[in-house]
Scaffold this motif. Structure first.
Motif, PDB file in Angstrom:
ATOM      1  N   LEU A 166       0.813  -1.209   0.000  1.00 45.56           N
ATOM      2  CA  LEU A 166       0.000   0.000   0.000  1.00 45.56           C
ATOM      3  C   LEU A 166       0.857   1.275   0.000  1.00 45.56           C
ATOM      4  N   ALA A 167       1.938   1.243   0.781  1.00 40.76           N
ATOM      5  CA  ALA A 167       2.838   2.402   0.828  1.00 40.76           C
ATOM      6  C   ALA A 167       3.447   2.632  -0.557  1.00 40.76           C
ATOM      7  N   GLN A 168       3.815   1.539  -1.211  1.00 38.85           N
ATOM      8  CA  GLN A 168       4.383   1.653  -2.556  1.00 38.85           C
ATOM      9  C   GLN A 168       3.374   2.310  -3.496  1.00 38.85           C
ATOM     10  N   ARG A 169       2.117   1.903  -3.388  1.00 42.24           N
ATOM     11  CA  ARG A 169       1.093   2.475  -4.265  1.00 42.24           C
ATOM     12  C   ARG A 169       0.926   3.968  -4.001  1.00 42.24           C
ATOM     13  N   LEU A 170       0.915   4.355  -2.714  1.00 39.68           N
ATOM     14  CA  LEU A 170       0.773   5.781  -2.389  1.00 39.68           C
ATOM     15  C   LEU A 170       1.943   6.582  -2.955  1.00 39.68           C
ATOM     16  N   MET A 171       3.150   6.046  -2.822  1.00 39.73           N
ATOM     17  CA  MET A 171       4.317   6.760  -3.355  1.00 39.73           C
ATOM     18  C   MET A 171       4.241   6.854  -4.876  1.00 39.73           C
ATOM     19  N   ASP A 172       3.772   5.773  -5.518  1.00 41.20           N
ATOM     20  CA  ASP A 172       3.608   5.809  -6.982  1.00 41.20           C
ATOM     21  C   ASP A 172       2.639   6.916  -7.375  1.00 41.20           C
ATOM     22  N   GLU A 173       1.661   7.172  -6.511  1.00 42.56           N
ATOM     23  CA  GLU A 173       0.667   8.211  -6.802  1.00 42.56           C
ATOM     24  C   GLU A 173       1.179   9.602  -6.432  1.00 42.56           C
ATOM     25  N   GLY A 174       2.394   9.682  -5.866  1.00 48.55           N
ATOM     26  CA  GLY A 174       2.986  10.992  -5.593  1.00 48.55           C
ATOM     27  C   GLY A 174       2.981  11.408  -4.141  1.00 48.55           C
ATOM     28  N   VAL A 175       2.540  10.550  -3.236  1.00 51.38           N
ATOM     29  CA  VAL A 175       2.540  10.903  -1.819  1.00 51.38           C
ATOM     30  C   VAL A 175       3.970  10.782  -1.273  1.00 51.38           C
ATOM     31  N   GLN A 176       4.414  11.783  -0.508  1.00 54.93           N
ATOM     32  CA  GLN A 176       5.743  11.702   0.102  1.00 54.93           C
ATOM     33  C   GLN A 176       5.625  11.044   1.465  1.00 54.93           C
ATOM     34  N   LEU A 177       6.169   9.836   1.587  1.00 56.19           N
ATOM     35  CA  LEU A 177       6.166   9.155   2.883  1.00 56.19           C
ATOM     36  C   LEU A 177       7.566   9.290   3.475  1.00 56.19           C
TER      37      LEU A 177
END
Ligand code: UD1
Ligand code: CA
Length: 459
Positions: free
Chosen positions: A238-249
């Motif tokens: 899920l974290a990978q998907r968020l980062m792919d969408e541009g979210v900075q974790l």
């Protein structure tokens, strides 16, 4: 297509009173993940075979679209699928999934279903460095001929590294026939679903196989440690998907999403945040470290500072919340509001540009625009029997250490002096205060200590 989900097993190694398939992964029962995957395939019938834990299992899972088949006693995986047969539509194939294998993906099952076509038996298999415990896939001339369970296997068979994941798809009528002919003449005295493979080969039915996109999809949960490992795998995905969408974790390994998180552009999330239920974060918003946010909308450009807890709320654009704020259900904050440290709010609406920067409780309150709430302000909303509302109109100024005894109203532009206990409405544009007059007692002397001692209170 039919999907049968096996969920009757007891999960002894979980050492828990909760049936294994109800243990949560990302905030949802294991079984709910598998049911969602079955739904995503567009299955016409989804039959869940339950047993251990009894009605607790069907009661915990939503869905009028599900059929439930009780398996009692539990005599093996083949016996489990037999309990579902009466619910199946013989026109389509039947896919067997496991209620304790939660990370299986639609893409993988799509491959398996495609490999099986309408007339083959399809097995999902993986190669493992350590195959012990699993059923081994025996091939002759490259073709699958049977599965041998670990406990029934000789050393040569145990050396095979291709194993049965348990997930398979078969033409339904043939599956029913093969199941009807199963015997439990084996090491575990169980009716093995895996014996349908040899039965298919005997009938001249070809056995196809497919591999998952990722081995983790086929892992089952048998212990708390395995559950924790799959939780991390799920969160990592899920974290990978968020980062792919541009979210900075700040750190993808320190994020937990237990529900549905949607983020706009340029959202940043610091470490150790937990998002539960449905959370929506607008463009450019930032979430500080150690926040817990549940069922909430956060407007564009809002800053949520560290250690903030928010539940069932909506936060306006460019608001600044925390650190250490607690926003309880029914909190609605307008644009550019500021809610600071150690402020608790519940069922409270605060309009644009209002501030409560320190140490306050606002419950059942309506706050207008540009209001300043001083430190230590408390709405006394509860009289021991019922809750009452406080209304603070636009541009009011509430001095520090004020109690507003509800129901009460502070008029537009009113000022309350510090330390006021407001029990009646405060009129617009006036200063209202309740305060004992300050006096100085000229004759007072601090009591002296014991003979020769220092005055009390001095070290
Ligand atoms: C099964 C397979 C094995 C495979 C392995 C993958 C059989 C005989 N063996 O073995 O080839 O490598 O899975 O993990 O199928 N269940 C029921 N009712 C029962 C027995 C089991 O619902 O009577 C359910 C369990 O809850 C579980 C699943 O079926 O979700 C698998 O059962 P389990 O006993 O774990 O199978 P294994 O012995 O591991
Ligand atoms: Ca077993």
């Amino acid at each position: 297509m039919n999907v049968v989900i096996l969920a009757a097993g007891m999960g002894k190694r979980m050492r828990s009173d909760l049936p294994k398939v109800l243990h949560p992964l990302a905030g949802q029962p294991l079984l709910a993940h598998v049911v969602d995957c079955a739904r995503s395939l567009g299955a016409a019938r989804i039959v869940v075979v339950y047993g251990h834990g009894g009605d607790l299992v069907p009661r915990a899972i939503d869905g009028s679209d599900l059929c439930w088949a009780l398996q009692a006693p539990q005599l093996g995986t083949g016996h489990a699928v037999m309990q579902a047969l009466a619910h199946l539509d013989a026109a389509g194939p039947t896919l067997v999934l496991y209620g304790d294998v939660p990370l299986i993906r639609r893409e993988t099952l799509g491959r398996l279903i495609a490999a099986a076509g309408s007339d083959r038996l399809g097995l999902l298999t993986v190669e493992l460095d350590d195959p012990s415990g699993y059923g081994r896939v025996v091939r002759e001339g490259g073709r699958i001929v049977r599965i041998v369970e670990h406990k029934d296997a000789d050393p040569a068979t145990r050396a095979i590294r291709e194993v049965n994941t348990g997930i398979l798809v078969a033409p339904t009528a043939a599956l029913a026939r093969w199941l009807g002919a199963l015997s439990n003449d084996n090491a575990q005295k169980e009716y093995y679903l895996t014996d349908v493979v040899a039965a298919a080969v005997h009938d001249g039915v070809e056995v196809a196989s497919a591999r998952p996109v990722d081995v983790v999809e086929t892992l089952g949960v048998n212990s708390k440690a395995q559950l924790a490992a799959l939780e991390r795998a799920f969160q990592g995905r899920l974290a990978q998907r968020l980062m792919d969408e541009g979210v900075q974790l700040a750190d993808p390994a320190r994020l937990d999403v237990r529900g549905e998180l949607t983020c706009g552009r340029d959202v940043s999330i610091d470490v150790n945040c937990i998002f539960e239920g449905k959370v929506d974060i607008g463009d450019g918003a930032s979430i500080g470290a150690h926040c817990v946010i549940r069922d909430t909308r956060i407007g564009a450009g809002a800053q949520i500072l560290p250690f903030t807890l928010i539940e069932n709320a909506s936060i306006g654009a460019r608001a600044r919340i925390g650190p250490f704020a607690r926003l309880r259900p029914g909190t609605e904050l307008g644009e550019e509001t500021h809610v600071g440290n150690f402020v608790e709010m519940k069922n409270t609406r605060m309009a644009a540009k209002s501030k409560a920067n320190h140490l306050s409780y606002l419950g059942d309150t309506v706050v207008g625009e540009r209001v300043n709430i001083g430190a230590g302000t408390i709405t006394c909303n509860y009289d021991g029997a019922s809750k009452h509302q406080t209304v603070i109109e636009d541009d009011a100024f509430i001095g520090s250490d004020t109690q507003l005894v509800a129901p009460v109203r502070v008029g537009r532009g009113a000022t309350l002096g510090a330390g006021t206990t407001l029990t009646r409405d405060a009129p617009e544009d006036k200063l209202t205060l309740s305060r004992a007059p300050q006096t100085t007692v000229e004759s007072w002397q601090r009591p002296a200590g014991k003979a020769g001692g220092k005055p009390a209170g001095k070290p």
